[in-house]
Design a protein around this motif. Structure first.
Motif, short mmCIF file in Angstrom:
data_model
loop_
_atom_site.label_atom_id
_atom_site.label_comp_id
_atom_site.label_asym_id
_atom_site.label_seq_id
_atom_site.Cartn_x
_atom_site.Cartn_y
_atom_site.Cartn_z
N ARG A 41 0.86 -1.18 0.00
CA ARG A 41 0.00 0.00 0.00
C ARG A 41 0.90 1.24 0.00
N LEU A 42 1.30 1.64 -1.18
CA LEU A 42 2.28 2.70 -1.34
C LEU A 42 1.84 4.02 -0.72
N GLU A 43 0.63 4.45 -1.00
CA GLU A 43 0.15 5.75 -0.49
C GLU A 43 0.16 5.78 1.04
N ASP A 44 -0.31 4.70 1.66
CA ASP A 44 -0.33 4.65 3.13
C ASP A 44 1.08 4.64 3.70
N PHE A 45 1.98 3.91 3.03
CA PHE A 45 3.37 3.87 3.48
C PHE A 45 3.99 5.26 3.43
N VAL A 46 3.88 5.91 2.29
CA VAL A 46 4.49 7.23 2.10
C VAL A 46 3.88 8.27 3.05
N ALA A 47 2.59 8.15 3.31
CA ALA A 47 1.93 9.10 4.23
C ALA A 47 2.51 9.03 5.64
N GLY A 48 3.07 7.89 6.01
CA GLY A 48 3.64 7.74 7.34
C GLY A 48 5.08 8.22 7.46
N LEU A 49 5.65 8.72 6.38
CA LEU A 49 7.03 9.18 6.38
C LEU A 49 7.12 10.67 6.63
N THR A 50 8.22 11.11 7.20
CA THR A 50 8.44 12.54 7.37
C THR A 50 8.85 13.15 6.03
N ILE A 84 9.92 3.31 -4.55
CA ILE A 84 9.19 2.15 -4.05
C ILE A 84 8.17 1.69 -5.09
N ARG A 85 7.59 2.61 -5.83
CA ARG A 85 6.68 2.23 -6.92
C ARG A 85 7.43 1.37 -7.94
N GLN A 86 8.65 1.77 -8.27
CA GLN A 86 9.48 1.00 -9.20
C GLN A 86 9.79 -0.38 -8.61
N LEU A 87 10.15 -0.43 -7.33
CA LEU A 87 10.40 -1.71 -6.67
C LEU A 87 9.17 -2.60 -6.75
N PHE A 88 8.00 -2.06 -6.41
CA PHE A 88 6.76 -2.83 -6.45
C PHE A 88 6.46 -3.37 -7.85
N SER A 89 6.85 -2.63 -8.88
CA SER A 89 6.58 -3.09 -10.25
C SER A 89 7.47 -4.27 -10.64
N ILE A 146 8.44 -6.74 -8.34
CA ILE A 146 8.27 -7.88 -7.43
C ILE A 146 6.79 -8.22 -7.32
N ASP A 147 6.53 -9.41 -6.82
CA ASP A 147 5.15 -9.85 -6.58
C ASP A 147 4.72 -9.64 -5.14
N GLY A 148 5.66 -9.49 -4.25
CA GLY A 148 5.33 -9.31 -2.84
C GLY A 148 6.57 -9.01 -2.04
N ILE A 149 6.33 -8.61 -0.80
CA ILE A 149 7.42 -8.26 0.10
C ILE A 149 6.98 -8.62 1.50
N GLN A 150 7.92 -9.06 2.32
CA GLN A 150 7.57 -9.41 3.70
C GLN A 150 8.74 -9.07 4.60
N PHE A 151 8.47 -8.30 5.62
CA PHE A 151 9.47 -7.95 6.61
C PHE A 151 9.23 -8.78 7.86
N MET A 162 14.32 -8.63 5.25
CA MET A 162 13.36 -8.42 4.18
C MET A 162 13.44 -9.59 3.21
N ARG A 163 12.29 -10.02 2.73
CA ARG A 163 12.24 -11.07 1.71
C ARG A 163 11.34 -10.58 0.58
N LEU A 164 11.85 -10.61 -0.63
CA LEU A 164 11.09 -10.21 -1.81
C LEU A 164 10.60 -11.47 -2.51
N ARG A 165 9.40 -11.40 -3.08
CA ARG A 165 8.87 -12.51 -3.86
C ARG A 165 8.73 -12.05 -5.30
N GLN A 166 9.25 -12.83 -6.20
CA GLN A 166 9.18 -12.49 -7.61
C GLN A 166 8.88 -13.74 -8.40
N SER A 167 7.89 -13.64 -9.29
CA SER A 167 7.58 -14.80 -10.11
C SER A 167 8.60 -14.90 -11.24
N CYS A 168 8.88 -16.12 -11.64
CA CYS A 168 9.89 -16.36 -12.68
C CYS A 168 9.23 -16.66 -14.00
#
Length: 74
Positions: free
Chosen positions: A16-25, A48-53, A55-60, A68-74
């Motif tokens: 959720r990019l917008e919510d993430f960015v809203a929480g930043l200073t 982060i938008r570029q990163l999201f494009s 990968i398929d998912g991310i988990q901290f 951090m673990r990134l998920r990417q389909s092959c």
């Protein structure tokens, strides 16, 4: 245990990019991997938008340190 940054990680894990960015200073600096620091909300949002494009998912996992673990389909 919930920390001040827990919601940020919840938002980024859900990609959720917008919510993430809203929480930043406004003067935030974020580094992903060995890339140069992204400075300010707009650079972080674009990066982060570029990163999201790419990968398929991310988990901290919050433990003694943050992993951090990134998920990417092959």
């Amino acid at each position: 245990m919930k920390h001040w940054f827990s919601d940020l990680y919840t938002h980024i894990d859900a990609m959720r990019l917008e919510d993430f960015v809203a929480g930043l200073t406004p003067d935030v600096e974020v580094v992903v991997g060995t890339n140069p620091a992204m400075k300010g909300r707009e650079q972080v949002k674009a990066g982060i938008r570029q990163l999201f494009s790419a990968i398929d998912g991310i988990q901290f996992s919050l433990r003694d340190s943050i992993a951090m673990r990134l998920r990417q389909s092959c």
